[in-house]
Motif scaffolding. Structure first.
Motif, PDB file in Angstrom:
ATOM      1  N   PRO A 234      -4.681  50.061  46.148  1.00  0.00           N
ATOM      2  CA  PRO A 234      -3.704  50.090  45.349  1.00  0.00           C
ATOM      3  C   PRO A 234      -2.257  49.712  45.538  1.00  0.00           C
ATOM      4  CG  PRO A 234      -5.120  52.299  45.848  1.00  0.00           C
ATOM      5  CD  PRO A 234      -5.296  51.137  46.608  1.00  0.00           C
ATOM      6  N   HIS A 235      -1.371  49.539  44.783  1.00  0.00           N
ATOM      7  CA  HIS A 235       0.029  49.302  45.039  1.00  0.00           C
ATOM      8  C   HIS A 235       0.686  50.555  45.007  1.00  0.00           C
ATOM      9  CE1 HIS A 235       3.526  47.163  45.689  1.00  0.00           C
ATOM     10  NE2 HIS A 235       3.418  45.840  45.372  1.00  0.00           N
ATOM     11  N   PHE A 236       1.541  50.704  46.323  1.00  0.00           N
ATOM     12  CA  PHE A 236       2.092  52.026  46.556  1.00  0.00           C
ATOM     13  C   PHE A 236       3.289  52.153  45.644  1.00  0.00           C
ATOM     14  CE2 PHE A 236       4.445  54.866  49.648  1.00  0.00           C
ATOM     15  CZ  PHE A 236       3.892  55.942  49.252  1.00  0.00           C
ATOM     16  N   LYS A 237       3.756  51.180  45.190  1.00  0.00           N
ATOM     17  CA  LYS A 237       5.139  51.102  44.156  1.00  0.00           C
ATOM     18  C   LYS A 237       5.028  51.917  43.240  1.00  0.00           C
ATOM     19  CE  LYS A 237       3.890  47.149  41.360  1.00  0.00           C
ATOM     20  NZ  LYS A 237       4.244  47.562  40.028  1.00  0.00           N
ATOM     21  N   THR A 238       4.051  52.056  42.426  1.00  0.00           N
ATOM     22  CA  THR A 238       4.028  52.885  41.438  1.00  0.00           C
ATOM     23  C   THR A 238       4.350  54.328  41.512  1.00  0.00           C
ATOM     24  OG1 THR A 238       2.305  51.576  40.711  1.00  0.00           O
ATOM     25  CG2 THR A 238       2.386  53.712  39.350  1.00  0.00           C
TER      26      THR A 238
ATOM     27  N   HIS B 148       4.194  32.277  37.956  1.00  0.00           N
ATOM     28  CA  HIS B 148       5.388  31.584  38.269  1.00  0.00           C
ATOM     29  C   HIS B 148       6.434  32.229  38.864  1.00  0.00           C
ATOM     30  CE1 HIS B 148       2.774  28.443  36.389  1.00  0.00           C
ATOM     31  NE2 HIS B 148       2.975  29.013  35.107  1.00  0.00           N
ATOM     32  N   ARG B 149       5.984  33.338  39.956  1.00  0.00           N
ATOM     33  CA  ARG B 149       6.813  34.084  40.767  1.00  0.00           C
ATOM     34  C   ARG B 149       6.882  33.531  42.167  1.00  0.00           C
ATOM     35  NH1 ARG B 149       6.304  40.542  40.752  1.00  0.00           N
ATOM     36  NH2 ARG B 149       4.660  40.039  42.277  1.00  0.00           N
ATOM     37  N   ALA B 150       6.345  34.226  43.032  1.00  0.00           N
ATOM     38  CA  ALA B 150       6.178  33.502  44.529  1.00  0.00           C
ATOM     39  C   ALA B 150       4.645  33.039  44.321  1.00  0.00           C
ATOM     40  CB  ALA B 150       6.411  34.683  45.544  1.00  0.00           C
TER      41      ALA B 150
ATOM     42  N   THR C 200      -3.084  36.754  44.939  1.00  0.00           N
ATOM     43  CA  THR C 200      -2.285  36.621  43.809  1.00  0.00           C
ATOM     44  C   THR C 200      -2.014  37.729  42.946  1.00  0.00           C
ATOM     45  OG1 THR C 200      -2.134  35.136  41.773  1.00  0.00           O
ATOM     46  CG2 THR C 200      -4.309  36.202  42.014  1.00  0.00           C
ATOM     47  N   HIS C 201      -0.844  37.707  42.277  1.00  0.00           N
ATOM     48  CA  HIS C 201      -0.639  38.870  41.368  1.00  0.00           C
ATOM     49  C   HIS C 201      -0.603  38.178  40.104  1.00  0.00           C
ATOM     50  CE1 HIS C 201       1.254  41.893  39.101  1.00  0.00           C
ATOM     51  NE2 HIS C 201       2.355  41.450  39.154  1.00  0.00           N
ATOM     52  N   GLU C 202      -1.528  38.816  39.080  1.00  0.00           N
ATOM     53  CA  GLU C 202      -1.684  38.250  37.389  1.00  0.00           C
ATOM     54  C   GLU C 202      -0.742  38.949  36.770  1.00  0.00           C
ATOM     55  OE1 GLU C 202      -3.776  39.885  39.988  1.00  0.00           O
ATOM     56  OE2 GLU C 202      -5.058  40.585  38.353  1.00  0.00           O
TER      57      GLU C 202
ATOM     58  N   VAL D  82      -6.886  40.052  44.381  1.00  0.00           N
ATOM     59  CA  VAL D  82      -6.293  39.975  43.000  1.00  0.00           C
ATOM     60  C   VAL D  82      -5.473  41.369  42.768  1.00  0.00           C
ATOM     61  CG1 VAL D  82      -7.755  38.258  42.052  1.00  0.00           C
ATOM     62  CG2 VAL D  82      -8.251  40.756  41.985  1.00  0.00           C
ATOM     63  N   GLY D  83      -4.650  41.330  42.006  1.00  0.00           N
ATOM     64  CA  GLY D  83      -3.773  42.686  41.706  1.00  0.00           C
ATOM     65  C   GLY D  83      -3.082  42.812  40.587  1.00  0.00           C
ATOM     66  N   SER D  84      -3.553  43.594  39.662  1.00  0.00           N
ATOM     67  CA  SER D  84      -2.850  44.052  38.473  1.00  0.00           C
ATOM     68  C   SER D  84      -3.521  45.081  37.577  1.00  0.00           C
ATOM     69  CB  SER D  84      -2.419  42.861  37.456  1.00  0.00           C
ATOM     70  OG  SER D  84      -3.419  42.421  36.729  1.00  0.00           O
ATOM     71  N   THR D  85      -2.960  45.878  36.853  1.00  0.00           N
ATOM     72  CA  THR D  85      -3.600  46.971  36.347  1.00  0.00           C
ATOM     73  C   THR D  85      -4.253  46.053  34.852  1.00  0.00           C
ATOM     74  OG1 THR D  85      -2.515  48.994  37.066  1.00  0.00           O
ATOM     75  CG2 THR D  85      -3.462  48.976  34.713  1.00  0.00           C
ATOM     76  N   PRO D  86      -3.564  45.388  34.283  1.00  0.00           N
ATOM     77  CA  PRO D  86      -4.310  44.752  33.080  1.00  0.00           C
ATOM     78  C   PRO D  86      -5.467  43.849  33.667  1.00  0.00           C
ATOM     79  CG  PRO D  86      -2.036  44.335  32.997  1.00  0.00           C
ATOM     80  CD  PRO D  86      -2.430  45.077  34.182  1.00  0.00           C
ATOM     81  N   GLY D  87      -5.494  43.471  34.753  1.00  0.00           N
ATOM     82  CA  GLY D  87      -6.785  42.730  35.414  1.00  0.00           C
ATOM     83  C   GLY D  87      -7.687  43.662  35.424  1.00  0.00           C
TER      84      GLY D  87
ATOM     85  N   ALA E 265      -9.086  44.358  44.884  1.00  0.00           N
ATOM     86  CA  ALA E 265      -8.067  44.339  43.852  1.00  0.00           C
ATOM     87  C   ALA E 265      -7.001  45.438  44.322  1.00  0.00           C
ATOM     88  CB  ALA E 265      -8.905  44.865  42.583  1.00  0.00           C
ATOM     89  N   ARG E 266      -5.831  45.142  43.530  1.00  0.00           N
ATOM     90  CA  ARG E 266      -4.348  45.847  44.122  1.00  0.00           C
ATOM     91  C   ARG E 266      -3.787  46.525  42.690  1.00  0.00           C
ATOM     92  NH1 ARG E 266      -3.432  40.730  45.432  1.00  0.00           N
ATOM     93  NH2 ARG E 266      -1.539  41.164  44.134  1.00  0.00           N
ATOM     94  N   PRO E 267      -4.406  47.163  41.952  1.00  0.00           N
ATOM     95  CA  PRO E 267      -3.764  47.784  40.769  1.00  0.00           C
ATOM     96  C   PRO E 267      -2.999  48.871  41.329  1.00  0.00           C
ATOM     97  CG  PRO E 267      -5.891  48.650  40.931  1.00  0.00           C
ATOM     98  CD  PRO E 267      -5.906  47.716  41.762  1.00  0.00           C
ATOM     99  N   GLY E 268      -1.653  48.963  40.672  1.00  0.00           N
ATOM    100  CA  GLY E 268      -0.869  49.989  40.878  1.00  0.00           C
ATOM    101  C   GLY E 268      -0.365  50.971  39.789  1.00  0.00           C
ATOM    102  N   THR E 269      -0.167  50.420  38.453  1.00  0.00           N
ATOM    103  CA  THR E 269       0.232  51.237  37.542  1.00  0.00           C
ATOM    104  C   THR E 269      -1.008  52.173  37.039  1.00  0.00           C
ATOM    105  OG1 THR E 269       1.538  49.408  36.923  1.00  0.00           O
ATOM    106  CG2 THR E 269       1.173  51.070  35.136  1.00  0.00           C
ATOM    107  N   TYR E 270      -2.337  51.816  37.406  1.00  0.00           N
ATOM    108  CA  TYR E 270      -3.493  52.638  36.959  1.00  0.00           C
ATOM    109  C   TYR E 270      -3.207  54.067  37.229  1.00  0.00           C
ATOM    110  CZ  TYR E 270      -5.638  53.513  41.446  1.00  0.00           C
ATOM    111  OH  TYR E 270      -5.697  53.870  42.558  1.00  0.00           O
TER     112      TYR E 270
HETATM  113  C1  LIG Z   1       1.961  41.742  44.710  1.00  0.00           C
HETATM  114  C2  LIG Z   1       1.454  42.700  43.438  1.00  0.00           C
HETATM  115  N1  LIG Z   1       0.319  43.335  43.444  1.00  0.00           N
HETATM  116  C3  LIG Z   1      -0.154  44.187  42.836  1.00  0.00           C
HETATM  117  C4  LIG Z   1       0.777  44.750  41.619  1.00  0.00           C
HETATM  118  C5  LIG Z   1       0.073  45.816  40.716  1.00  0.00           C
HETATM  119  O1  LIG Z   1       0.233  45.461  39.260  1.00  0.00           O
HETATM  120  P1  LIG Z   1       0.186  46.368  38.264  1.00  0.00           P
HETATM  121  O2  LIG Z   1       1.470  47.120  38.286  1.00  0.00           O
HETATM  122  O3  LIG Z   1      -0.186  45.688  36.952  1.00  0.00           O
HETATM  123  O4  LIG Z   1      -0.704  47.613  38.670  1.00  0.00           O
HETATM  124  C6  LIG Z   1       1.993  44.330  41.553  1.00  0.00           C
HETATM  125  C7  LIG Z   1       2.839  44.511  40.281  1.00  0.00           C
HETATM  126  O5  LIG Z   1       4.035  44.162  40.197  1.00  0.00           O
HETATM  127  C8  LIG Z   1       2.375  43.214  42.233  1.00  0.00           C
HETATM  128  O6  LIG Z   1       3.562  42.666  42.302  1.00  0.00           O
END
Ligand SMILES: Cc1ncc(COP(=O)(O)O)c(C=O)c1O
Length: 374
Positions: A47-51, A147-149, A176-178, A221-226, A239-244
């Protein structure tokens, strides 16, 4: 410090407003569902810890099978390393002298992987790490549409070759971050197709790197929608979802979640009702994140104190400490009424707060610090 409330908790009406709430049963259900889905897919969960930026939440994610975490900032990396988390991926280019020095120190502690996408970003870190006698495990960041990093997929092999010529670097895989899936809004078929393409593109890049002689065990890969839409492409390893963990109004708009799954809300009170069609609450832009991909023009979904969405009430504007609720439904609201707002973007909202209250039903049961805001 984590603070417990009296046995049985405290009535939400007793909390000072505004306050950040996390519905614990909903959060636990979100953690359970994601862990089960990834387990069934044979994909590891990082998981992404930023959430949450909150250790109490991270511990629950570990209990639900997370192999480690993804971080965006040095504060997040440090907090998790201090807590003994053995596998941390810092998914942000470590550029500039302060971040290079930080990365070398954090790498020396062990268990850290960094993300790189160019020789320019990598060379200062490689030199500093070599001088310190520290290895730099890294993933090559690949752009699959945001089209970010990240290198374009067809630049991955030459970039990996150039990075291999630098000292200390050890390629571990691709990332990658989708984030571009959000651009599809409620077009679920378009979103799923874009998620599928991003995963397959990343797997192809990993195969090309292997064919060129590089070790590439990690395909991340990493995103909650993905993670909540199309099946993972064969060959994706994590997978690296954060917002979930909380979900939010944006994810509801994208179809990743239902409002009943949103665990994070901002508790607020109506403080003024001078004009027909508008009431003022004590949650403004310093309590919320206006970052909107799916709820254009509003700051979140307005709910009653029990968390049910209110018909005909929109959060259409905010000053620092005042929020403007408008619409015909405001005629039923009175000064003193308690409301809950599902924020547009959970991660941005977290960063506004130093602490959260876990709630169960209408009771606040525990207060936890948000330790890694910066
Ligand atoms: C590098 C990276 N991985 C994973 C995530 C998690 O994506 P999400 O917020 O859709 O869960 C993000 C979100 O910005 C991200 O920048």
């Amino acid at each position: 410090m984590t603070a417990a409330f009296p046995p049985g908790g405290t009535d939400l009406a007793e909390l000072p407003t505004p306050a950040l709430l996390v519905d614990r049963p909903r959060m636990e259900a979100n953690l359970t569902a994601m862990a089960a889905a990834l387990d069934a897919a044979g994909v590891a969960l990082r998981p992404h810890f930023k959430t949450s930026k909150c250790l109490a939440v991270a511990r629950r994610q570990l209990a639900h099978g997370a192999i480690g975490f993804t971080c965006a900032t040095p504060a997040e990396v440090t907090l998790l390393q201090d807590a003994g988390v053995a596998d941390v991926l810092w998914a942000h280019q470590p550029v500039g002298p302060a971040k290079v020095a930080f990365a070398v120190g954090a790498l020396a502690r062990g268990g850290l992987t960094v993300a790189l996408d160019s020789v320019e970003a990598a060379a200062p870190l490689a030199r500093a790490a070599e001088a310190a006698g520290v290895a730099v495990p890294f993933v090559l960041e690949v752009d699959t549409g945001l089209h970010r990093a990240g290198v374009d997929p067809d630049r991955a092999v030459p970039t990996a070759a150039a990075l291999a010529a630098l000292p200390a670097l050890e390629l571990r895989g691709v990332l990658t971050h989708e984030g571009h899936l959000a651009a599809h809004g409620p077009d679920r078929a378009g979103l799923e197709a874009a998620g599928d393409l991003a995963g397959r593109t990343l797997v192809q890049v990993a195969e090309a790197l292997r064919a060129a002689g590089h070790a590439c065990p990690l395909v991340s890969v990493g995103s909650t929608p993905g993670a909540t839409s199309a099946p993972f492409a064969a060959g994706v390893t994590e997978a690296r979802p954060g917002t979930y963990v909380y979900f939010d109004a944006n994810q509801v708009g994208l179809g990743s979640a239902r409002i009943e799954q949103c665990a994070q809300t901002v508790l607020t009170r109506v403080v003024s009702a001078q004009r027909p069609g508008t009431v003022i609450v004590d949650a403004g832009i310093k309590a919320m994140s206006s970052d909107s991909i799916a709820t254009a023009g509003t700051l979140g979904i307005v709910c009653d104190a029990a968390g049910g969405p209110l018909d005909g009430v929109e959060f259409t504007g905010g000053n620092e400490e005042h929020g403007y609720l408008t619409g015909p439904g405001t005629s039923g609201l009175r000064v003193g009424d308690l409301l809950r707002i599902v924020p547009n973007h959970a991660c941005g909202t977290t960063n506004m707060w130093s602490a959260l209250h876990f709630v169960a039903g209408d009771r606040a049961v525990e207060r936890s610090p948000i330790e890694a805001r910066h």
